[in-house]
Structure formats: structure tokens, C-alpha cells
Design a protein around this motif. Structure first.
Motif, PDB file in Angstrom:
ATOM      1  N   SER A 277       0.996  -1.333   0.592  1.00 22.22           N
ATOM      2  CA  SER A 277      -0.043   0.163   0.069  1.00 22.22           C
ATOM      3  C   SER A 277       1.119   1.350   0.282  1.00 22.22           C
TER       4      SER A 277
ATOM      5  N   GLY B 162       0.463   4.715   1.933  1.00 20.31           N
ATOM      6  CA  GLY B 162      -0.908   5.511   1.570  1.00 20.31           C
ATOM      7  C   GLY B 162      -2.212   5.557   2.628  1.00 20.31           C
ATOM      8  N   THR B 163      -3.022   5.752   2.099  1.00 18.97           N
ATOM      9  CA  THR B 163      -4.198   5.043   1.624  1.00 18.97           C
ATOM     10  C   THR B 163      -5.165   4.161   1.210  1.00 18.97           C
ATOM     11  N   GLN B 164      -4.266   3.888  -0.264  1.00 12.93           N
ATOM     12  CA  GLN B 164      -4.741   3.392  -1.145  1.00 12.93           C
ATOM     13  C   GLN B 164      -3.330   1.573  -1.371  1.00 12.93           C
TER      14      GLN B 164
END
Length: 280
Positions: free
Chosen positions: A25, A27-29
Motif C-alpha cells: 500500500s 498511504g491509504t491506497q
């Protein structure tokens, strides 16, 4: 951080690459979630997927340039490909990597680029022997003999790819990673690179991990194809096996206009080959 187990006898006798439960991942991705993959020894495995599915991220995870959030990765049954210990270095000597575009050092000649892995792992090697190895790799990859002293800016796109391949083969690896090797090449140049890849795989006994979007390449030289979608590998198999699956992306990719054209071209080639064998 991914946990990488130590090598066992079964690992040495099993798949050359094993990936289990991989998560990557940024960050939030989340790019990969619970991704599993095995690469068999001696095969050319094509890796395909839509934009953003993390094909290059997967390769970078395997060779230790990307540290996964979770999962296990074993190459040659060994571990810690992202570490700096002697065992990890020994593993890296056994693979070669061709990055997108060749990734040549612009201030070095072709010969000097090929010598980079030799200088990194064998700094005391005789310079004469190093030059001889570079010249041999130039010849092996189909470059003209006078390519060695040239700089990347003096090469065509196809020659840059071959120079990058020559560097990837500098240490006579067992495992070869190719990231979009035919991207940007015209059909004749791409077909010639495919033929070179298959020839080298057979003569050197290579295992090839091949990221590509080129359907012609998949049909021409890949033994199996791994499909990345939905943050994981959703299927691995021969193209006929994949065509029997009803996943929308697989059907759109292989049965779209370009897929049908590639299939027709393969059938024409096979028909011409069979005809030559019968009449010959």
C-alpha cells in the motif's frame, strides 16, 4: 513488514519464486491485498493486468526494492531479498533485471553499463576479463560489435533494450525479470526481442518473470500467464485455460479486437509451420 522464512530442502526443489499473502500500500491506497503467486523453474511467466494493478510493484517487492506491508516472499527458497546480508547478496547475484526503457546510465558506455553488476559484486575482477565479458554479452544479445563504446544516446530504442538486457545477463543469472521489454518497439523489433528472449531462456536455462501488455508476446513465448486484478492474482494458466474463465477483465483483454487479432496471427503461424513440416 513482510516476514521472509529461511530456506529448506523443499524450497530448493519447489517453485523458484513463492509469494504468499502479499500486501502493498501507499498511504491509504492498497495496491495488493492477500496476493499469492508461484513461478515455476524454467518457465516464462507473463504478468498482465490493467493500469494501476501493481505489476511493477509486485516485481519490485520480489527483488527487494519495495518493502511489503505483509506477506512472505521466497526466491530460490531463500529470504530477505531486501536486506544487505551475505545471504541476500548471494541471492541477488542469481537474478538479472531489465527495467522499463532499459534504465541505462546515460554517462556510461554500453560496455560500462554491462560491467556495473560485475564491478558491484566482483570489484577485484581483472579489467581485461570484465571487458571480455561485456563484449560477449553485447554479442549474445544481438547488438553489433561496435555498440560497446557507444553511449545510450547514440542507440535506437531497440538497441537500448538489448543493452539493458545484456547488463541483466552480465552475471549469467538463473532468473530474469523483464518489465515491459517490448514497449515502444515496432512490431518487427518486438517480435525479434521475443525471439531473443525465448532463445536465451532455452540456451541458458532461465526462468523469466515477464511483465507485459503485449498480446503478441504472451502468445509467442509465455508458458503461463498470471492476471492481476482486484488487488491480487486472480488466475494463472495457459492462455487457453484463461480463456475458459468468465472474469470480465480476462474476457475483455483476450477476446477484444487486439486479442482476436493476436489469436488469428498465432493460428496462421502454426498453420504455416505445419504446412512446411508436411511438405518438407
Amino acid at each position: 513488514m513482510a516476514q521472509r522464512p529461511s530456506m529448506t530442502r523443499n524450497d530448493r526443489e519447489g517453485p523458484i519464486i513463492t509469494v504468499e499473502g502479499l500486501k502493498n500500500s501507499f498511504g491509504t491506497q492498497v495496491v495488493h491485498e492477500n496476493l499469492d503467486l508461484q513461478v515455476r523453474r524454467g518457465e516464462i511467466l507473463g504478468v498482465v493486468g490493467g493500469s494501476g494493478t501493481g505489476k511493477s510493484v509486485l516485481m519490485r517487492s520480489i527483488i527487494g526494492l519495495q518493502t511489503p506491508d505483509a506477506g512472505t516472499i521466497r526466491v530460490f527458497g531463500d529470504a530477505d531479498t531486501d536486506e544487505e546480508g551475505e545471504d541476500a547478496i548471494a541471492v541477488r547475484k542469481r537474478w538479472g533485471v531489465l527495467f522499463q526503457g532499459g534504465a541505462l546510465f546515460s554517462t556510461l558506455t554500453v560496455a560500462e553499463n554491462i560491467q556495473v553488476p560485475l564491478r558491484e559484486f566482483y570489484p577485484r575482477m581483472d579489467p581485461v576479463l570484465m571487458a571480455e565479458i561485456a563484449a560477449y554479452k553485447v554479442m549474445m544479445t544481438g547488438l553489433p560489435a561496435d555498440a560497446g563504446p557507444k553511449y545510450p544516446s547514440e542507440l535506437s530504442g531497440g538497441m537500448k533494450k538489448r543493452a539493458g538486457l545484456a547488463r541483466a545477463l552480465a552475471l549469467d543469472p538463473e532468473l530474469l525479470f523483464l518489465d515491459e521489454p517490448t514497449a515502444g518497439l515496432d512490431p518487427i523489433g518486438a517480435a525479434a526481442f521475443d525471439e531473443l528472449t525465448r532463445s536465451l531462456q532455452r540456451t541458458m536455462g532461465l526462468t523469466v518473470f515477464l511483465i507485459t501488455h503485449d498480446l503478441d508476446t504472451l502468445y509467442a513465448i509465455c508458458d503461463r500467464v498470471a492476471v492481476l486484478a482486484d488487488k491480487r492474482v486472480i488466475a494463472v494458466g495457459t492462455i487457453p485455460e484463461l480463456l475458459r474463465l468468465d472474469h470480465p477483465w480476462i474476457q475483455d483483454y483476450f477476446n477484444g479486437p487486439r486479442g482476436r487479432a493476436a489469436t488469428a496471427a498465432v493460428k496462421r503461424h502454426e498453420g504455416a509451420t505445419n504446412s512446411t513440416q508436411v511438405t518438407g
